[in-house]
Design an enzyme around this catalytic site. Structure first.
Site, mmCIF file in Angstrom:
data_model
loop_
_atom_site.group_PDB
_atom_site.id
_atom_site.type_symbol
_atom_site.label_atom_id
_atom_site.label_comp_id
_atom_site.label_asym_id
_atom_site.label_seq_id
_atom_site.Cartn_x
_atom_site.Cartn_y
_atom_site.Cartn_z
ATOM 1 N N HIS A 192 0.852 -1.197 0.000
ATOM 2 C CA HIS A 192 0.000 0.000 0.000
ATOM 3 C C HIS A 192 0.882 1.239 0.000
ATOM 4 C CE1 HIS A 192 -3.561 2.478 0.800
ATOM 5 N NE2 HIS A 192 -2.753 3.198 1.551
ATOM 6 N N ASP A 232 -15.184 2.194 7.059
ATOM 7 C CA ASP A 232 -14.163 3.047 6.439
ATOM 8 C C ASP A 232 -14.729 3.844 5.278
ATOM 9 O OD1 ASP A 232 -11.288 3.858 6.045
ATOM 10 O OD2 ASP A 232 -11.672 2.921 4.101
ATOM 11 N N ARG A 249 -13.777 12.373 6.311
ATOM 12 C CA ARG A 249 -12.472 12.937 6.684
ATOM 13 C C ARG A 249 -12.067 14.030 5.711
ATOM 14 N NH1 ARG A 249 -8.854 8.126 6.364
ATOM 15 N NH2 ARG A 249 -7.181 9.679 6.496
ATOM 16 N N SER A 267 -7.678 3.420 8.844
ATOM 17 C CA SER A 267 -8.244 3.275 7.503
ATOM 18 C C SER A 267 -7.441 2.278 6.674
ATOM 19 C CB SER A 267 -8.274 4.644 6.803
ATOM 20 O OG SER A 267 -8.733 4.533 5.477
ATOM 21 N N LYS A 274 -8.458 -2.175 6.216
ATOM 22 C CA LYS A 274 -8.717 -2.794 4.903
ATOM 23 C C LYS A 274 -7.736 -3.928 4.640
ATOM 24 C CE LYS A 274 -8.707 1.166 2.487
ATOM 25 N NZ LYS A 274 -8.932 2.320 3.365
#
Length: 446
Positions: free
Chosen positions: A83, A162, A169, A184, A188
């Protein structure tokens, strides 16, 4: 406690209990809380922060708010992911996911769309005709079984809490809260039931966090919570000042990623792909040292097996065989498949000198306004709009030579936008150049 009581408790700087946090997330998931109350809690967290225990509980509660993926027992230790916290020209996932699959791993990469100046992996892939990023949990298992990797969007049932918090946000200016970012991202990835995860935490002018200290704080939070959730988690802090590679824009980045898999990619892109992949294999216990991990990933990219996996992934996710085959052939006209903007213009260098810097943030912000990105969720993007850097950092150029090719549609860029692009280039003398520095700043391993 009531929702107002929970908001007040955090507003006053007190730590929320596990039950408090689970109550809040349950209310968010079941939609029994008002948006203004959710926004107030987000702002309270942004102002007062969360301790490690609160952040972990928030992550677990969000992860458990929906479906948690499960895999065949024989895949134990093989399910990996990466990520990135977001960058300009960041097409690393398009190269790394199939490279990992080529090495025998399973990669259920759940990605996002671009928002603001940061590009989105899903938008890039959707520039390929027929590519379907919407896959169910059962379809994801099928894709990993047949191909070994997939790149998909977040499903309706995966971490629904989320989906709500992420949109609010942005609306409440709480995007840069480290506990909220951590929860967040890791919620996931936790729902993907991973064996190992590597995080590319960007730092610099074009990143969410501009300085190394704050980026390292985020990286440490992500690594700590990921490992406490049972995922072997590491982070690489990488420079995000200019661009990654030479192309920015959805279809242009797909072209550059394809070229990388054909052995013609830019050095900085290959460095990121092999470093992140190598770290991932190292923390998973698949290799004994980083150099061995980097070599495995490099061999998959340069040797062509990653390209074959990407072609198989495209076909499995809806791209016609002839389209996927054309894109992956040795010599192809990418524009014939991906389309091309009606207009192109090249910007010229104002003087002789050495390219010291290209401001990636300025480039991305102008391109966003021209249609590459979106300013709010749901806005369409123009996949063909983008820019190609025609120079490299450290390159000596002569006055009047082209340094940027801009692809655009009607309306054309305004004089102010052209001026901003021209000012994004910094020239100097040879002894000032910083181009030899690696984009990798630091690593945090479990």
């Amino acid at each position: 406690m009531s929702i107002p009581d929970l908001i007040r408790k955090k507003r006053d700087g007190q730590a929320l209990s596990d039950e408090d946090i689970r109550t809040f997330i349950q209310a968010v998931t079941s939609k029994t809380i008002q948006d203004c109350q959710t926004g107030s809690m987000l702002m309270a967290v942004w102002q007062k922060g969360m301790n490690d225990a609160e952040t972990e509980t928030l992550t677990r509660a969000m992860m458990s708010s929906g479906e948690v993926l499960s895999w065949p027992t024989e895949w134990a230790g093989l399910v990996l992911d990466k990520h990135s916290t977001g960058g300009v020209g960041d097409k690393v996932s398009l190269v790394l996911a199939p490279a990992l699959a080529a090495c025998g791993y399973k990669v259920p990469m759940i990605s996002g769309r671009g928002l603001g100046h940061t590009g989105g992996t899903l938008d890039k892939l959707e520039s390929i005709p027929g590519f379907n990023v919407n896959q169910s949990a059962a379809q994801i298992v099928d894709l990993l079984t047949s191909v070994g990797c997939c790149i998909v969007g977040q499903t309706e049932t995966l971490v629904p809490a989320d989906r709500v918090l992420y949109s609010l946000r942005d609306a409440t200016s709480t995007v840069d809260s480290i506990p909220l970012i951590t929860a967040s991202i890791i919620s996931k990835k936790g729902a993907e039931s991973l064996s190992a995860l590597v995080l590319d935490v960007k730092v610099g002018r074009s990143a969410l966090f501009k300085d190394l200290e704050s980026a390292k704080e985020l990286a440490q939070s992500l690594v700590n919570v990921g490992n406490r959730l049972g995922i072997h988690t590491g982070a690489v802090l990488t420079c995000m000042d200019a661009t990654i590679g030479r192309c920015v824009g959805n279809s242009l980045e797909v072209m550059e990623a394809l070229e990388a898999r054909k052995g013609h990619g830019p050095h900085d892109l290959l460095e990121l792909v092999t470093t992140l992949g190598g770290v991932l294999l190292l923390i998973n216990g698949s290799v004994s040292d980083l150099s061995e991990g980097r070599k495995q990933i490099s061999n998959a990219v340069i040797g062509g097996t990653a390209l074959s996996k990407f072609q198989a992934m495209m076909e499995a996710q809806g791209v016609a065989n002839n389209v996927a085959g054309t894109l992956c052939s040795a010599h192809t006209d990418y524009y014939s498949v991906l389309g091309k903007c009606k207009y192109q213009v090249e910007l010229a260098t104002p003087a002789d000198g050495v390219v010291l810097d290209v401001d990636g943030l300025t480039l991305a912000e102008v391109l966003q306004k021209l249609g590459v990105g979106r300013s709010k969720v749901g806005q369409p993007v123009n996949h063909c709009v983008g820019a190609e850097l025609l120079v490299s950092l450290g390159q000596r150029v002569q006055r009047g030579s082209s340094w940027l090719r801009l692809h655009y549609e009607d309306p054309p860029p305004s004089p102010d936008q052209i001026n901003r692009l021209e000012n994004a280039l910094t020239l100097g003398s040879h002894d000032e150049t910083r181009h030899t520095h690696s984009s990798v700043k630091e690593m945090l391993l479990p």
